[in-house]
Scaffold this active site. Sequence first.
Site, short mmCIF file in Angstrom:
data_model
loop_
_atom_site.label_atom_id
_atom_site.label_comp_id
_atom_site.label_asym_id
_atom_site.label_seq_id
_atom_site.Cartn_x
_atom_site.Cartn_y
_atom_site.Cartn_z
N HIS A 268 -6.23 -7.33 -0.59
CA HIS A 268 -6.38 -5.90 -0.91
C HIS A 268 -5.60 -5.52 -2.17
O HIS A 268 -4.54 -6.08 -2.44
CB HIS A 268 -5.86 -5.04 0.26
CG HIS A 268 -6.50 -5.36 1.56
ND1 HIS A 268 -5.94 -6.21 2.49
CD2 HIS A 268 -7.68 -4.94 2.09
CE1 HIS A 268 -6.73 -6.30 3.56
NE2 HIS A 268 -7.81 -5.54 3.34
N HIS B 152 0.82 -1.23 0.00
CA HIS B 152 0.00 0.00 0.00
C HIS B 152 0.85 1.28 0.00
O HIS B 152 0.31 2.37 -0.13
CB HIS B 152 -0.94 0.03 1.20
CG HIS B 152 -1.95 -1.08 1.19
ND1 HIS B 152 -2.80 -1.30 0.12
CD2 HIS B 152 -2.26 -2.06 2.10
CE1 HIS B 152 -3.57 -2.36 0.38
NE2 HIS B 152 -3.26 -2.83 1.57
N ASP C 38 -2.75 -10.75 -2.63
CA ASP C 38 -3.28 -10.28 -1.34
C ASP C 38 -4.75 -9.88 -1.52
O ASP C 38 -5.16 -9.48 -2.61
CB ASP C 38 -2.45 -9.07 -0.86
CG ASP C 38 -2.84 -8.57 0.52
OD1 ASP C 38 -2.16 -8.92 1.49
OD2 ASP C 38 -3.85 -7.81 0.63
N ASP D 65 -4.37 -13.11 3.49
CA ASP D 65 -5.62 -12.61 4.10
C ASP D 65 -6.85 -12.96 3.26
O ASP D 65 -7.96 -12.53 3.57
CB ASP D 65 -5.54 -11.10 4.38
CG ASP D 65 -4.94 -10.28 3.26
OD1 ASP D 65 -4.73 -10.84 2.16
OD2 ASP D 65 -4.70 -9.08 3.46
#
Length: 344
Positions: free
Chosen positions: A199, A161, A197, A286
Amino acid sequence: MKCFYAAEQALHAPASELNRGTMGSPFEAASRAATVATALTDAGIGPLMPPSAFPDAIVARVHDSGFLEFLRTAHDEWRALGRDGDAMPMCWPGTTMYPMRPGAGLDARLGHYCFDIMTPITATSWTAARASVNTALAGAQVLTSDGQGSAFALCRPPGHHAGIAAYGGYCFLNSAAVAAQYLRDNGARRVAVFDPDYHHGNGTQQIFYDRDDVLYVSIHADPQTDFPFYSGFSDEVGSGAGEGFNLNLPLPQGTRWPEWEQALQTALAALTRFAPDALVISLGVDTLEGDPLCHFNLQSDDFARLGQRIARLGLPTLFVLEGGYQLDLIGRNVVRTLQGFLNR
Ligand code: Q9C
Ligand code: ZN
């Protein structure tokens, strides 16, 4: 497989995290790394080796110098202002409110560089984040030294991120992006970053968005419902020379392996077409069913399948840890992925 981890990475341990309106224990805790380390050792993958210290100039290949100076000094400034605890922003520029101005005071710069409220800076966050980058670079070096092979970098705090001059989503420095750039600078003509991931890796996308020498491919939760909300849409395809070299594959909450696997096929086809000299995997686990922050429903065996499919690309591959928040299961699923990769 060569595996890397630096003890200093545990130095990022914020006191608390605001989640859904309530202050609680951080999900991105130092113990995440410990459980992965234990699982790797138990499985006979490894051993974990400490990385050597790579020069800051390598990090500055993908991050803005003012941003790096800010991250390095923010907590000292916070203390100098007489404040306790972790440094957090309290005010953001609001992208529709003002023309961008370089903020002068610490609070202005916290709001300028940080894009959320879940990523506090502690006195030793810089040391930890910088060590996490070293860990990724040590893994990348394995790929450049023999031109093939593979490595696992136990990175945390995570990185995908973190943008050119932005931090958030538990990420300060983009270890996967720095590693990808390092591979480019050391012989790889094309590098692909594949990000499974949960996200969207908004930071990695931003860093390579206008480039055709680094392909970014991500499977993630639809930004209409999930963090980072403002990027990860399928119409974000890259710009300028980079047009066609950014592939976002958003999926709805509740996605299970059959639908996830379809997106994986699309991702693998794009990776194959690009024919990179090296591959970096932003390995978030995740996506596992029951993750406290996420809403996909992959099972442990699915991670072995993922590893197997990645192996079939037949590329020098660096795995970099990103997210995964079920403390007792992160290690197992990292191991499953690597075992799937190693056994093909
Ligand atoms: N207060 C990574 O997986 N958002 N970052 C949930 C937390 C979490 C995830 C709300 C988004 C960050 C690397
Ligand atoms: Zn994640």
